[in-house]
Design a protein around this motif. Structure first.
Motif, PDB file in Angstrom:
ATOM      1  N   ARG A 178       0.454   8.233   3.932  1.00  0.00           N
ATOM      2  CA  ARG A 178       0.139   8.556   3.415  1.00  0.00           C
ATOM      3  C   ARG A 178      -1.311   8.394   2.749  1.00  0.00           C
ATOM      4  O   ARG A 178      -2.704   9.168   2.337  1.00  0.00           O
ATOM      5  CB  ARG A 178       0.471   8.580   1.709  1.00  0.00           C
ATOM      6  CG  ARG A 178       1.984   9.098   1.380  1.00  0.00           C
ATOM      7  CD  ARG A 178       3.007   9.389  -0.309  1.00  0.00           C
ATOM      8  NE  ARG A 178       3.119   8.135  -0.005  1.00  0.00           N
ATOM      9  CZ  ARG A 178       3.562   7.201   0.148  1.00  0.00           C
ATOM     10  NH1 ARG A 178       4.931   8.222   1.207  1.00  0.00           N
ATOM     11  NH2 ARG A 178       3.817   6.373   0.139  1.00  0.00           N
ATOM     12  N   GLU A 179      -1.576   7.361   3.216  1.00  0.00           N
ATOM     13  CA  GLU A 179      -3.171   6.310   2.429  1.00  0.00           C
ATOM     14  C   GLU A 179      -4.491   5.848   4.399  1.00  0.00           C
ATOM     15  O   GLU A 179      -3.618   5.679   4.679  1.00  0.00           O
ATOM     16  CB  GLU A 179      -2.373   4.961   2.007  1.00  0.00           C
ATOM     17  CG  GLU A 179      -1.832   4.716   0.803  1.00  0.00           C
ATOM     18  CD  GLU A 179      -2.337   5.584   0.076  1.00  0.00           C
ATOM     19  OE1 GLU A 179      -3.673   5.189  -0.189  1.00  0.00           O
ATOM     20  OE2 GLU A 179      -2.030   6.128  -1.240  1.00  0.00           O
ATOM     21  N   GLU A 180      -5.326   6.245   3.559  1.00  0.00           N
ATOM     22  CA  GLU A 180      -6.349   6.315   4.852  1.00  0.00           C
ATOM     23  C   GLU A 180      -6.247   5.183   4.915  1.00  0.00           C
ATOM     24  O   GLU A 180      -6.626   4.457   6.839  1.00  0.00           O
ATOM     25  CB  GLU A 180      -7.443   6.521   4.137  1.00  0.00           C
ATOM     26  CG  GLU A 180      -8.495   5.880   5.249  1.00  0.00           C
ATOM     27  CD  GLU A 180      -8.629   6.685   6.527  1.00  0.00           C
ATOM     28  OE1 GLU A 180      -8.750   6.324   7.824  1.00  0.00           O
ATOM     29  OE2 GLU A 180      -7.915   7.805   6.990  1.00  0.00           O
ATOM     30  N   ARG A 181      -5.979   4.096   4.349  1.00  0.00           N
ATOM     31  CA  ARG A 181      -5.686   2.108   5.007  1.00  0.00           C
ATOM     32  C   ARG A 181      -4.675   2.398   6.293  1.00  0.00           C
ATOM     33  O   ARG A 181      -4.585   1.267   6.998  1.00  0.00           O
ATOM     34  CB  ARG A 181      -5.919   1.395   3.839  1.00  0.00           C
ATOM     35  CG  ARG A 181      -7.001   0.913   2.995  1.00  0.00           C
ATOM     36  CD  ARG A 181      -6.516   0.232   1.904  1.00  0.00           C
ATOM     37  NE  ARG A 181      -5.829   0.173   0.805  1.00  0.00           N
ATOM     38  CZ  ARG A 181      -5.239  -0.732  -0.639  1.00  0.00           C
ATOM     39  NH1 ARG A 181      -5.488  -1.360   0.024  1.00  0.00           N
ATOM     40  NH2 ARG A 181      -4.666   0.229  -1.077  1.00  0.00           N
ATOM     41  N   THR A 182      -3.279   3.100   5.947  1.00  0.00           N
ATOM     42  CA  THR A 182      -2.440   2.831   6.287  1.00  0.00           C
ATOM     43  C   THR A 182      -2.483   3.767   7.748  1.00  0.00           C
ATOM     44  O   THR A 182      -2.039   2.929   8.729  1.00  0.00           O
ATOM     45  CB  THR A 182      -0.909   3.551   6.530  1.00  0.00           C
ATOM     46  OG1 THR A 182      -0.846   3.326   4.447  1.00  0.00           O
ATOM     47  CG2 THR A 182      -0.030   3.565   6.645  1.00  0.00           C
ATOM     48  N   ARG A 183      -2.773   4.616   7.672  1.00  0.00           N
ATOM     49  CA  ARG A 183      -3.449   5.210   9.167  1.00  0.00           C
ATOM     50  C   ARG A 183      -4.757   4.692   9.624  1.00  0.00           C
ATOM     51  O   ARG A 183      -4.569   4.210  11.011  1.00  0.00           O
ATOM     52  CB  ARG A 183      -4.012   6.858   8.573  1.00  0.00           C
ATOM     53  CG  ARG A 183      -3.202   7.599   7.766  1.00  0.00           C
ATOM     54  CD  ARG A 183      -3.998   9.349   7.730  1.00  0.00           C
ATOM     55  NE  ARG A 183      -4.775   9.418   7.055  1.00  0.00           N
ATOM     56  CZ  ARG A 183      -4.645   9.703   5.561  1.00  0.00           C
ATOM     57  NH1 ARG A 183      -4.096   9.494   4.871  1.00  0.00           N
ATOM     58  NH2 ARG A 183      -5.589   9.503   4.900  1.00  0.00           N
ATOM     59  N   VAL A 231       0.965  -1.171  -0.123  1.00  0.00           N
ATOM     60  CA  VAL A 231       0.182   0.105  -0.373  1.00  0.00           C
ATOM     61  C   VAL A 231       0.862   1.356  -0.001  1.00  0.00           C
ATOM     62  O   VAL A 231       0.562   1.887  -1.217  1.00  0.00           O
ATOM     63  CB  VAL A 231      -1.218  -0.439   1.747  1.00  0.00           C
ATOM     64  CG1 VAL A 231      -1.580   1.491   1.495  1.00  0.00           C
ATOM     65  CG2 VAL A 231      -1.948  -1.563   1.210  1.00  0.00           C
ATOM     66  N   GLU A 232       1.895   1.073   0.751  1.00  0.00           N
ATOM     67  CA  GLU A 232       2.516   2.677   0.988  1.00  0.00           C
ATOM     68  C   GLU A 232       3.686   2.098   1.683  1.00  0.00           C
ATOM     69  O   GLU A 232       3.766   0.596   2.529  1.00  0.00           O
ATOM     70  CB  GLU A 232       2.318   3.522   1.251  1.00  0.00           C
ATOM     71  CG  GLU A 232       2.343   3.772   3.124  1.00  0.00           C
ATOM     72  CD  GLU A 232       1.956   5.020   3.122  1.00  0.00           C
ATOM     73  OE1 GLU A 232       2.335   5.873   2.914  1.00  0.00           O
ATOM     74  OE2 GLU A 232       0.874   5.326   3.440  1.00  0.00           O
TER      75      GLU A 232
END
Length: 256
Positions: free
Chosen positions: A232-237, A219-220
């Motif tokens: 950067r990514e909402e899934r990461t947050r 994802v990042e």
């Protein structure tokens, strides 16, 4: 660059587990791979160390590039001599002492003279703080001590890179810290490590880079400080929030 994996693909029973994963590890770096269960982290690690045969992709290690699906046994054996693998569940021989577990691969696999293997084995056990337990059998050691023996076995071979697959996941929280402390020491000494982990503290405080995987893709990724400060990514947050909340609820020791 020490290691580069490109477009790694793997499926089981028609289900895609890795969907074209790219990964880079520079010499001396500690790279943490994070992600929820089932994201493909362990499968990626097993594919690049040939414990699973990838369906597609290439691996460049120490300047040599190989097609993963087509690599031959001789090349696998040669590349494995440059790497070491630390498993979740230690994978120690139950009928061997701590020192014998460390020296077995050197004597049998690498045909090293016994005296030289014992000297290297004792140095490795000294590094993980277990020289005084060299004659103990795994059943006489705690889980944390067994994992430290497994790390000693890895470093005794002087690998270019060590792969760690959730090295603390089988441990009680109070034993996790001793294993993470050894890994931090190795990082400080410049050992190149690729670590699949759920220990957010280790990823934040020890690793140089973080890769976040979900559903078989990256994802990042990026430098650890940047990754945690500005994902950067909402899934990461969402993953980071959930992991921190879970750690707080369980009191798990994620710091190293």
């Amino acid at each position: 660059m020490l290691l580069e994996a490109k477009n790694i693909r793997k499926s089981f029973d028609g289900q895609d587990v890795l969907k074209g994963v790219d990964l880079q590890v520079d010499k001396g770096d500690v790279v943490a791979i994070l992600g929820p269960s089932g994201s493909g982290k362990t499968t990626l690690l097993r594919c690049i160390n040939f414990l699973e045969r990838a369906d597609g992709g290439t691996l460049t290690l120490d300047g040599e590039t190989f097609d993963l699906p087509g690599i031959g046994k001789k090349d696998v054996a040669r590349l494995r001599k440059k790497t070491a693998f630390v498993f979740q569940n230690y994978n120690l021989f139950r009928n061997r002492t701590a020192l014998q577990n460390v020296t077995e691969g050197l004597i049998v696999g690498r045909r090293m003279p016994r005296a030289r293997a014992v000297a290297l084995g004792e140095q490795a056990l000294q590094k993980v703080g277990l020289l005084d337990r060299r004659d103990a059998y795994p059943s006489q050691l705690s889980g944390g001590q067994q994992q430290r023996v497994a790390i000693a076995r890895a470093i005794a071979t002087s690998p270019a890179i060590i792969y760690f697959d959730e090295p603390t996941s089988a441990l009680d929280p109070e034993l996790t810290g001793e294993v993470l402390a050894v890994m931090r020491t190795l990082a400080d000494e410049g050992m190149t490590m690729l670590v699949v982990t759920h220990e957010m503290g280790f990823a934040r405080n020890v690793s140089d880079k973080v890769v976040f995987m979900e559903h078989g893709v990256v994802v990042e990724g990026g430098p650890s400080a940047e990754f945690f400060a500005h994902p950067r990514e909402e899934r990461t947050r969402a993953f980071c929030r959930h992991s921190i909340a879970r750690k707080g609820a369980t009191g798990a020791h994620g710091d190293a």
